[in-house]
Design an enzyme around this catalytic site. Structure first.
Site, short mmCIF file in Angstrom:
data_model
loop_
_atom_site.label_atom_id
_atom_site.label_comp_id
_atom_site.label_asym_id
_atom_site.label_seq_id
_atom_site.Cartn_x
_atom_site.Cartn_y
_atom_site.Cartn_z
N LEU A 129 9.46 -4.65 20.29
CA LEU A 129 9.37 -3.83 21.51
C LEU A 129 8.34 -4.40 22.47
O LEU A 129 8.10 -3.83 23.54
CB LEU A 129 8.98 -2.40 21.14
CG LEU A 129 10.05 -1.55 20.43
CD1 LEU A 129 9.48 -0.19 20.07
CD2 LEU A 129 11.28 -1.38 21.31
N LYS A 189 1.98 -15.54 11.70
CA LYS A 189 0.61 -15.20 12.09
C LYS A 189 -0.44 -16.12 11.46
O LYS A 189 -1.50 -16.31 12.01
CB LYS A 189 0.31 -13.74 11.74
CG LYS A 189 1.05 -12.77 12.66
CD LYS A 189 0.68 -11.33 12.39
CE LYS A 189 1.44 -10.42 13.33
NZ LYS A 189 1.07 -9.02 13.18
N GLY A 225 0.86 -2.57 -0.60
CA GLY A 225 1.33 -3.82 -0.01
C GLY A 225 0.20 -4.81 0.17
O GLY A 225 -0.97 -4.43 0.17
N GLY A 234 1.00 -7.79 2.32
CA GLY A 234 1.63 -8.74 3.25
C GLY A 234 0.77 -9.04 4.46
O GLY A 234 -0.42 -8.71 4.49
N GLY A 235 1.42 -9.63 5.47
CA GLY A 235 0.74 -10.18 6.65
C GLY A 235 -0.23 -9.25 7.36
O GLY A 235 -1.28 -9.71 7.84
N VAL A 236 0.05 -7.96 7.43
CA VAL A 236 -0.77 -7.08 8.25
C VAL A 236 -1.99 -6.53 7.49
O VAL A 236 -2.94 -6.02 8.07
CB VAL A 236 0.11 -5.91 8.81
CG1 VAL A 236 0.46 -4.90 7.74
CG2 VAL A 236 -0.57 -5.22 9.98
N ASN A 279 -0.03 -3.89 -5.03
CA ASN A 279 1.14 -4.62 -4.53
C ASN A 279 2.07 -4.92 -5.69
O ASN A 279 1.61 -5.19 -6.81
CB ASN A 279 0.69 -5.93 -3.87
CG ASN A 279 1.80 -6.57 -3.08
OD1 ASN A 279 2.45 -5.91 -2.27
ND2 ASN A 279 2.05 -7.86 -3.30
N VAL A 312 2.61 1.91 8.53
CA VAL A 312 2.59 0.88 9.57
C VAL A 312 3.95 0.83 10.28
O VAL A 312 4.04 0.48 11.45
CB VAL A 312 2.26 -0.50 8.94
CG1 VAL A 312 2.35 -1.61 9.96
CG2 VAL A 312 0.86 -0.47 8.33
N GLY A 364 3.22 3.88 12.78
CA GLY A 364 2.55 2.70 13.34
C GLY A 364 2.73 2.50 14.83
O GLY A 364 2.30 1.46 15.36
P1 ATR Z 1 5.03 -11.04 3.59
O1 ATR Z 1 4.78 -10.60 2.16
O2 ATR Z 1 5.91 -12.24 3.72
O3 ATR Z 1 3.79 -11.13 4.41
P2 ATR Z 1 5.51 -8.52 4.74
O4 ATR Z 1 6.71 -7.91 5.38
O5 ATR Z 1 4.25 -8.61 5.53
O6 ATR Z 1 5.93 -9.92 4.22
O7 ATR Z 1 5.16 -7.75 3.39
C1 ATR Z 1 6.10 -7.12 2.66
C2 ATR Z 1 5.35 -6.22 1.67
O8 ATR Z 1 6.28 -5.24 1.17
C3 ATR Z 1 4.83 -6.97 0.48
O9 ATR Z 1 3.61 -6.40 0.08
C4 ATR Z 1 5.92 -6.76 -0.55
O10 ATR Z 1 5.53 -6.88 -1.90
P3 ATR Z 1 5.61 -8.29 -2.65
O11 ATR Z 1 4.38 -9.05 -2.26
O12 ATR Z 1 5.65 -7.95 -4.09
O13 ATR Z 1 6.88 -8.96 -2.18
C5 ATR Z 1 6.30 -5.33 -0.26
N1 ATR Z 1 7.65 -5.00 -0.76
C6 ATR Z 1 8.83 -5.41 -0.26
N2 ATR Z 1 9.86 -4.90 -0.98
C7 ATR Z 1 9.30 -4.14 -1.96
C8 ATR Z 1 9.81 -3.35 -3.05
N3 ATR Z 1 11.14 -3.23 -3.26
N4 ATR Z 1 8.93 -2.70 -3.85
C9 ATR Z 1 7.60 -2.81 -3.66
N5 ATR Z 1 7.05 -3.55 -2.66
C10 ATR Z 1 7.87 -4.21 -1.82
#
Ligand code: ATR
Length: 264
Positions: free
Chosen positions: A15, A65, A125, A127-129, A149, A208, A231
Protein backbone atom coordinates in the site's frame (compact mmCIF):
# COMPACT_ATOMS: atom_id res chain seq x y z
CA UNK A 1 9.67 15.19 -11.34
CA UNK A 2 11.07 13.17 -8.44
CA UNK A 3 10.73 9.39 -8.51
CA UNK A 4 10.34 6.95 -5.65
CA UNK A 5 9.86 3.18 -5.53
CA UNK A 6 9.13 0.38 -3.15
CA UNK A 7 10.96 -2.79 -4.14
CA UNK A 8 10.22 -6.34 -3.01
CA UNK A 9 8.98 -9.73 -4.09
CA UNK A 10 6.03 -10.18 -3.92
CA UNK A 11 5.02 -6.52 -4.11
CA UNK A 12 1.42 -6.52 -5.38
CA UNK A 13 -0.02 -6.16 -1.86
CA UNK A 14 2.03 -3.05 -1.01
CA UNK A 15 0.00 0.00 0.00
CA UNK A 16 3.07 2.26 0.02
CA UNK A 17 2.38 3.80 -3.42
CA UNK A 18 -1.18 4.66 -2.42
CA UNK A 19 -0.05 6.31 0.81
CA UNK A 20 2.95 8.24 -0.53
CA UNK A 21 1.05 9.48 -3.60
CA UNK A 22 -1.74 10.66 -1.30
CA UNK A 23 0.80 12.62 0.77
CA UNK A 24 2.42 14.06 -2.40
CA UNK A 25 -0.95 15.52 -3.34
CA UNK A 26 -1.66 16.80 0.17
CA UNK A 27 1.74 18.48 0.37
CA UNK A 28 1.98 19.71 -3.24
CA UNK A 29 5.05 17.64 -3.96
CA UNK A 30 5.80 17.02 -7.61
CA UNK A 31 6.76 13.35 -7.47
CA UNK A 32 5.65 9.81 -8.30
CA UNK A 33 5.86 6.67 -6.17
CA UNK A 34 5.52 3.21 -7.73
CA UNK A 35 6.03 -0.41 -6.76
CA UNK A 36 8.56 -2.60 -8.51
CA UNK A 37 8.80 -6.36 -8.24
CA UNK A 38 12.45 -7.32 -8.53
CA UNK A 39 14.71 -10.34 -8.29
CA UNK A 40 17.84 -10.38 -6.18
CA UNK A 41 19.96 -9.98 -9.32
CA UNK A 42 18.27 -6.59 -10.02
CA UNK A 43 19.11 -5.13 -6.59
CA UNK A 44 22.47 -3.63 -7.48
CA UNK A 45 21.32 -1.84 -10.63
CA UNK A 46 18.20 -0.32 -9.09
CA UNK A 47 20.11 0.99 -6.09
CA UNK A 48 22.76 2.44 -8.39
CA UNK A 49 20.01 4.53 -9.94
CA UNK A 50 19.68 6.38 -6.64
CA UNK A 51 23.38 7.23 -6.77
CA UNK A 52 22.93 8.42 -10.37
CA UNK A 53 19.96 10.54 -9.19
CA UNK A 54 17.61 8.80 -11.61
CA UNK A 55 15.62 7.62 -8.60
CA UNK A 56 15.27 9.86 -5.52
CA UNK A 57 14.52 7.26 -2.87
CA UNK A 58 13.62 3.62 -2.34
CA UNK A 59 11.61 1.71 0.23
CA UNK A 60 12.64 -1.90 0.63
CA UNK A 61 10.38 -4.72 1.70
CA UNK A 62 10.43 -8.52 2.03
CA UNK A 63 12.77 -10.31 1.26
CA UNK A 64 15.47 -7.66 0.59
CA UNK A 65 15.75 -5.66 3.82
CA UNK A 66 19.03 -7.34 4.74
CA UNK A 67 20.31 -8.07 1.25
CA UNK A 68 20.36 -4.38 0.19
CA UNK A 69 22.95 -3.58 2.85
CA UNK A 70 25.74 -4.92 0.62
CA UNK A 71 25.08 -2.13 -1.91
CA UNK A 72 24.91 0.83 0.49
CA UNK A 73 27.67 3.22 1.65
CA UNK A 74 26.34 3.97 5.13
CA UNK A 75 23.77 2.74 7.63
CA UNK A 76 21.92 4.55 10.39
CA UNK A 77 22.74 3.08 13.82
CA UNK A 78 19.28 1.46 13.93
CA UNK A 79 19.70 -0.15 10.50
CA UNK A 80 23.13 -1.35 11.55
CA UNK A 81 22.01 -3.04 14.75
CA UNK A 82 18.93 -4.66 13.24
CA UNK A 83 20.68 -5.47 9.94
CA UNK A 84 17.48 -4.30 8.31
CA UNK A 85 16.98 -1.42 5.85
CA UNK A 86 13.59 -0.28 4.60
CA UNK A 87 14.45 3.25 3.37
CA UNK A 88 17.28 4.43 1.13
CA UNK A 89 18.34 8.04 0.54
CA UNK A 90 21.25 9.79 -1.13
CA UNK A 91 23.14 12.11 1.19
CA UNK A 92 26.38 13.86 0.11
CA UNK A 93 26.64 11.29 -2.66
CA UNK A 94 26.43 8.44 -0.16
CA UNK A 95 23.73 5.81 -0.34
CA UNK A 96 22.36 5.67 3.18
CA UNK A 97 20.15 2.90 4.59
CA UNK A 98 17.64 3.63 7.35
CA UNK A 99 15.23 1.48 9.33
CA UNK A 100 11.92 3.32 9.88
CA UNK A 101 10.04 0.15 10.92
CA UNK A 102 11.38 0.76 14.43
CA UNK A 103 9.86 4.24 14.59
CA UNK A 104 6.68 2.85 13.01
CA UNK A 105 6.24 0.26 15.74
CA UNK A 106 7.08 2.70 18.54
CA UNK A 107 4.62 5.32 17.34
CA UNK A 108 1.91 2.71 16.83
CA UNK A 109 2.31 1.55 20.43
CA UNK A 110 2.47 5.11 21.78
CA UNK A 111 -0.76 5.81 19.93
CA UNK A 112 -2.49 3.19 22.09
CA UNK A 113 -3.80 3.73 25.57
CA UNK A 114 -1.39 1.09 26.90
CA UNK A 115 1.69 1.63 29.05
CA UNK A 116 4.31 -0.77 27.70
CA UNK A 117 7.18 0.30 29.97
CA UNK A 118 8.13 -2.49 32.40
CA UNK A 119 5.93 -5.04 30.64
CA UNK A 120 6.74 -8.64 29.69
CA UNK A 121 6.64 -9.24 25.95
CA UNK A 122 6.17 -12.48 24.05
CA UNK A 123 7.00 -12.42 20.32
CA UNK A 124 5.87 -15.12 17.91
CA UNK A 125 8.16 -15.47 14.89
CA UNK A 126 11.75 -14.59 14.07
CA UNK A 127 11.46 -13.25 10.51
CA UNK A 128 12.52 -9.99 8.88
CA UNK A 129 10.53 -7.55 11.02
CA UNK A 130 11.40 -9.02 14.43
CA UNK A 131 14.78 -7.27 14.96
CA UNK A 132 13.04 -3.92 14.42
CA UNK A 133 10.35 -4.78 16.95
CA UNK A 134 12.93 -5.90 19.52
CA UNK A 135 14.93 -2.69 19.01
CA UNK A 136 11.79 -0.60 19.52
CA UNK A 137 10.72 -2.56 22.62
CA UNK A 138 14.13 -2.07 24.20
CA UNK A 139 13.89 1.68 23.54
CA UNK A 140 10.52 1.64 25.27
CA UNK A 141 12.08 -0.03 28.35
CA UNK A 142 10.06 -3.23 28.52
CA UNK A 143 11.15 -5.59 31.31
CA UNK A 144 11.48 -8.90 29.47
CA UNK A 145 11.39 -10.11 25.86
CA UNK A 146 10.74 -13.77 25.04
CA UNK A 147 10.72 -15.12 21.49
CA UNK A 148 9.35 -18.31 20.08
CA UNK A 149 9.71 -19.48 16.51
CA UNK A 150 8.73 -22.70 14.75
CA UNK A 151 12.35 -23.01 13.65
CA UNK A 152 14.02 -22.42 17.02
CA UNK A 153 17.46 -21.76 15.58
CA UNK A 154 16.27 -18.52 13.98
CA UNK A 155 15.09 -17.25 17.37
CA UNK A 156 18.40 -18.29 18.95
CA UNK A 157 20.29 -16.44 16.19
CA UNK A 158 18.64 -13.18 17.27
CA UNK A 159 20.69 -13.40 20.47
CA UNK A 160 23.68 -12.42 18.32
CA UNK A 161 22.03 -9.06 17.63
CA UNK A 162 20.48 -8.37 21.06
CA UNK A 163 21.38 -9.05 24.68
CA UNK A 164 18.97 -10.50 27.23
CA UNK A 165 16.63 -12.27 24.85
CA UNK A 166 14.76 -15.33 26.11
CA UNK A 167 13.84 -18.10 23.71
CA UNK A 168 11.08 -20.69 24.16
CA UNK A 169 10.24 -23.75 22.11
CA UNK A 170 7.30 -23.34 19.74
CA UNK A 171 4.24 -24.39 21.74
CA UNK A 172 5.48 -23.16 25.15
CA UNK A 173 3.64 -20.09 26.38
CA UNK A 174 5.45 -17.97 29.00
CA UNK A 175 3.79 -15.42 31.26
CA UNK A 176 3.34 -12.16 29.33
CA UNK A 177 1.58 -8.77 29.26
CA UNK A 178 1.91 -8.25 25.51
CA UNK A 179 1.88 -10.90 22.78
CA UNK A 180 2.99 -9.98 19.27
CA UNK A 181 2.28 -12.03 16.18
CA UNK A 182 5.19 -11.46 13.81
CA UNK A 183 4.66 -14.68 11.87
CA UNK A 184 2.96 -14.78 8.50
CA UNK A 185 0.13 -16.87 10.01
CA UNK A 186 -3.12 -15.01 9.50
CA UNK A 187 -2.41 -13.46 6.13
CA UNK A 188 -4.50 -16.21 4.56
CA UNK A 189 -6.84 -16.59 7.53
CA UNK A 190 -4.80 -19.38 9.08
CA UNK A 191 -4.97 -19.98 12.81
CA UNK A 192 -1.82 -20.09 14.91
CA UNK A 193 -1.36 -23.58 16.34
CA UNK A 194 -0.79 -22.41 19.91
CA UNK A 195 -3.07 -22.94 22.88
CA UNK A 196 -3.79 -19.45 24.21
CA UNK A 197 -6.97 -20.48 26.02
CA UNK A 198 -5.38 -20.06 29.48
CA UNK A 199 -4.40 -16.45 28.76
CA UNK A 200 -6.25 -14.00 31.03
CA UNK A 201 -7.56 -10.54 30.21
CA UNK A 202 -6.02 -7.03 30.31
CA UNK A 203 -3.21 -7.89 27.96
CA UNK A 204 -2.32 -6.46 24.56
CA UNK A 205 -2.58 -8.67 21.50
CA UNK A 206 -0.65 -7.04 18.66
CA UNK A 207 -0.52 -8.37 15.10
CA UNK A 208 1.94 -7.03 12.55
CA UNK A 209 -0.53 -8.15 9.87
CA UNK A 210 -3.05 -5.50 8.80
CA UNK A 211 -4.77 -7.26 5.93
CA UNK A 212 -7.09 -8.90 7.00
CA UNK A 213 -7.91 -6.16 9.53
CA UNK A 214 -8.68 -8.71 12.24
CA UNK A 215 -6.74 -11.98 12.12
CA UNK A 216 -7.89 -15.07 14.04
CA UNK A 217 -5.13 -14.22 16.51
CA UNK A 218 -6.68 -10.80 17.23
CA UNK A 219 -10.19 -12.29 17.34
CA UNK A 220 -9.00 -14.75 19.99
CA UNK A 221 -7.35 -11.96 21.97
CA UNK A 222 -10.55 -9.94 21.94
CA UNK A 223 -12.63 -12.96 22.91
CA UNK A 224 -10.39 -13.44 25.96
CA UNK A 225 -11.00 -9.82 26.99
CA UNK A 226 -7.81 -8.21 25.78
CA UNK A 227 -6.89 -5.06 23.92
CA UNK A 228 -5.98 -5.64 20.26
CA UNK A 229 -4.15 -3.71 17.55
CA UNK A 230 -3.23 -4.62 13.99
CA UNK A 231 -0.20 -3.47 12.00
CA UNK A 232 -1.87 -0.69 10.03
CA UNK A 233 -0.59 2.19 12.15
CA UNK A 234 2.91 0.71 12.18
CA UNK A 235 2.75 0.68 8.40
CA UNK A 236 1.57 4.30 8.25
CA UNK A 237 4.18 5.55 10.72
CA UNK A 238 7.09 3.76 9.01
CA UNK A 239 5.98 5.40 5.78
CA UNK A 240 5.68 8.79 7.44
CA UNK A 241 9.25 8.51 8.79
CA UNK A 242 10.50 7.61 5.30
CA UNK A 243 8.57 10.60 3.92
CA UNK A 244 10.31 12.85 6.45
CA UNK A 245 13.74 11.55 5.43
CA UNK A 246 13.03 12.33 1.77
CA UNK A 247 10.95 15.50 2.01
CA UNK A 248 12.06 17.05 5.31
CA UNK A 249 8.73 17.01 7.08
CA UNK A 250 6.44 14.41 8.58
CA UNK A 251 3.07 14.28 6.82
CA UNK A 252 -0.03 14.92 8.90
CA UNK A 253 -1.57 11.86 10.52
CA UNK A 254 -5.31 11.68 10.83
CA UNK A 255 -8.02 9.05 10.89
CA UNK A 256 -8.84 9.94 7.27
CA UNK A 257 -5.67 8.10 6.24
CA UNK A 258 -6.79 4.94 8.02
CA UNK A 259 -10.14 5.11 6.27
CA UNK A 260 -8.52 5.87 2.93
CA UNK A 261 -6.19 2.87 3.24
CA UNK A 262 -8.95 0.56 4.44
CA UNK A 263 -10.94 1.47 1.38
CA UNK A 264 -9.45 -1.17 -0.92
P1 ATR B 1 11.42 -14.73 6.67
O1 ATR B 1 11.45 -15.83 7.70
O2 ATR B 1 11.90 -15.14 5.32
O3 ATR B 1 12.03 -13.45 7.15
P2 ATR B 1 8.89 -13.65 7.26
O4 ATR B 1 7.63 -13.56 6.49
O5 ATR B 1 9.51 -12.39 7.76
O6 ATR B 1 9.90 -14.45 6.40
O7 ATR B 1 8.69 -14.60 8.52
C1 ATR B 1 7.79 -15.61 8.52
C2 ATR B 1 7.64 -16.05 9.98
O8 ATR B 1 6.42 -16.80 10.09
C3 ATR B 1 8.75 -16.95 10.43
O9 ATR B 1 9.02 -16.70 11.79
C4 ATR B 1 8.16 -18.34 10.22
O10 ATR B 1 8.71 -19.37 11.01
P3 ATR B 1 9.95 -20.23 10.48
O11 ATR B 1 11.18 -19.40 10.75
O12 ATR B 1 9.90 -21.48 11.26
O13 ATR B 1 9.72 -20.45 9.00
C5 ATR B 1 6.73 -18.09 10.63
N1 ATR B 1 5.81 -19.10 10.08
C6 ATR B 1 5.41 -19.24 8.80
N2 ATR B 1 4.56 -20.28 8.66
C7 ATR B 1 4.42 -20.82 9.91
C8 ATR B 1 3.68 -21.92 10.46
N3 ATR B 1 2.89 -22.69 9.68
N4 ATR B 1 3.77 -22.17 11.79
C9 ATR B 1 4.55 -21.42 12.59
N5 ATR B 1 5.28 -20.36 12.14
C10 ATR B 1 5.22 -20.06 10.82
Amino acid sequence: MKKYFVIGNPIDHSLSPKLHNYWFKENNINATYDKKKIDETDLKSIILKVKEKKINGINVTVPFKKKVIAYLDKLSPEAKQTQSVNTITLSNNNLVGYNTDIFGFMRAIKNLNFKIEGKKIFILGAGGVVPSIIFALKQMSVSKITISNRTRQKADDLKNLFENLNVKDWGDIPEFDVIINATSLGLKNEKINLDLSKVKNNKLFYDVIYNPTETNFLKKGKELGNMTENGKNMFIFQASAAFKLWHGEEPKYNSEILKFLNND
